[in-house]
Structure formats: C-alpha cells, structure tokens
Design a protein around this motif. Sequence first.
Motif, PDB file in Angstrom:
ATOM      1  N   VAL A  75       0.845  -1.204   0.000  1.00 53.59           N
ATOM      2  CA  VAL A  75       0.000   0.000   0.000  1.00 53.59           C
ATOM      3  C   VAL A  75       0.874   1.247   0.000  1.00 53.59           C
ATOM      4  CG1 VAL A  75      -1.650   1.340   1.378  1.00 53.59           C
ATOM      5  CG2 VAL A  75      -2.002  -1.102   1.052  1.00 53.59           C
ATOM      6  N   LEU A  76       1.927   1.259   0.817  1.00 53.78           N
ATOM      7  CA  LEU A  76       2.782   2.436   0.887  1.00 53.78           C
ATOM      8  C   LEU A  76       3.634   2.603  -0.367  1.00 53.78           C
ATOM      9  CD1 LEU A  76       3.834   2.322   4.631  1.00 53.78           C
ATOM     10  CD2 LEU A  76       2.139   3.793   3.541  1.00 53.78           C
ATOM     11  N   ASP A  77       4.039   1.511  -1.004  1.00 54.04           N
ATOM     12  CA  ASP A  77       4.767   1.624  -2.270  1.00 54.04           C
ATOM     13  C   ASP A  77       3.881   2.191  -3.370  1.00 54.04           C
ATOM     14  OD1 ASP A  77       7.168   0.754  -1.337  1.00 54.04           O
ATOM     15  OD2 ASP A  77       7.046  -1.256  -2.212  1.00 54.04           O
ATOM     16  N   LEU A  78       2.633   1.778  -3.382  1.00 56.17           N
ATOM     17  CA  LEU A  78       1.719   2.208  -4.436  1.00 56.17           C
ATOM     18  C   LEU A  78       1.234   3.638  -4.223  1.00 56.17           C
ATOM     19  CD1 LEU A  78       0.306   1.223  -7.007  1.00 56.17           C
ATOM     20  CD2 LEU A  78      -1.601   0.524  -5.571  1.00 56.17           C
ATOM     21  N   LEU A  79       0.840   3.962  -2.994  1.00 56.64           N
ATOM     22  CA  LEU A  79       0.218   5.255  -2.722  1.00 56.64           C
ATOM     23  C   LEU A  79       1.128   6.254  -2.021  1.00 56.64           C
ATOM     24  CD1 LEU A  79      -3.248   3.947  -1.469  1.00 56.64           C
ATOM     25  CD2 LEU A  79      -2.646   4.731  -3.756  1.00 56.64           C
ATOM     26  N   GLY A  80       2.246   5.821  -1.503  1.00 56.02           N
ATOM     27  CA  GLY A  80       3.119   6.706  -0.745  1.00 56.02           C
ATOM     28  C   GLY A  80       2.506   7.010   0.617  1.00 56.02           C
ATOM     29  N   LEU A  81       2.806   8.172   1.140  1.00 64.78           N
ATOM     30  CA  LEU A  81       2.270   8.540   2.452  1.00 64.78           C
ATOM     31  C   LEU A  81       0.761   8.739   2.435  1.00 64.78           C
ATOM     32  CD1 LEU A  81       5.018  10.937   3.837  1.00 64.78           C
ATOM     33  CD2 LEU A  81       4.520   8.590   4.502  1.00 64.78           C
TER      34      LEU A  81
END
Length: 123
Positions: A27-33
Amino acid sequence: MPIHDPKQFLLMIGGISFVFYLLQSAVLDLLGLKGWPLLLIIWIGSMAVITFIPQMLSPFYHNYVYDITPIRFAYDLILNQMYITDASITGSSMLSLLYIGIASVIVMYASTLIKKRKKDSLA
C-alpha cells in the motif's frame, strides 16, 4: 494457557507478521504517504469488527467489512491454535493470507514498474 505446539505457533505468527508487513509495504509503495489513512482505517475498523461474534454484526458489516478484513484470517488461525488441540495451520484462512501476501508482492513489483515508466516518460 498452554500452547500445544509452540514451534508451529511461532512459525504461524511469523508468517502472519510477514504477510501484514507485505500488505503495508504494498500500500505504501503504491500510494506513498497517502496510503497511511487507508491503512489506519483498515486496521482500526478491522479490530473493532472482529471483536464481535459474526452473527451479532449487522448485514452491512458482516458482508462488506468482516468478510474482507485481512485481520480476520489471522484471528481465526490464532484462535484455532490456542483452543483446538492438534489444529492444523493449513486451511482456508492460511490460503487467504497466502493469497494476500502474493498479491502484495505483485502490487509492490507493479508499483516499481509504474514509477519507472512515469520517470522514463518525463525524461
């Protein structure tokens, strides 16, 4: 409460932790913060839902929240290991967590490809 097979229990807990690490990383790789609010909603909402007996939940929460929350699968595995003698860690809950882990790895790989294409198109 004694755990019947501590080695199997620790292996299962390690696997569950790794799957949740993969899910958060994806999720963090795809959407960032921007993915943090989504993760917080998933984890806080999930913990509130799994504390109830599924039959006590309203149809909306049972069909749309309880059935898709990843914490439910881990909760089922841990409960079976603690209360059922000779409980196997293989089954539908473990397969669901395995599929979530595989999908997370695919999303992480795809997010790097997406970022690489954006970088190449800008250059």
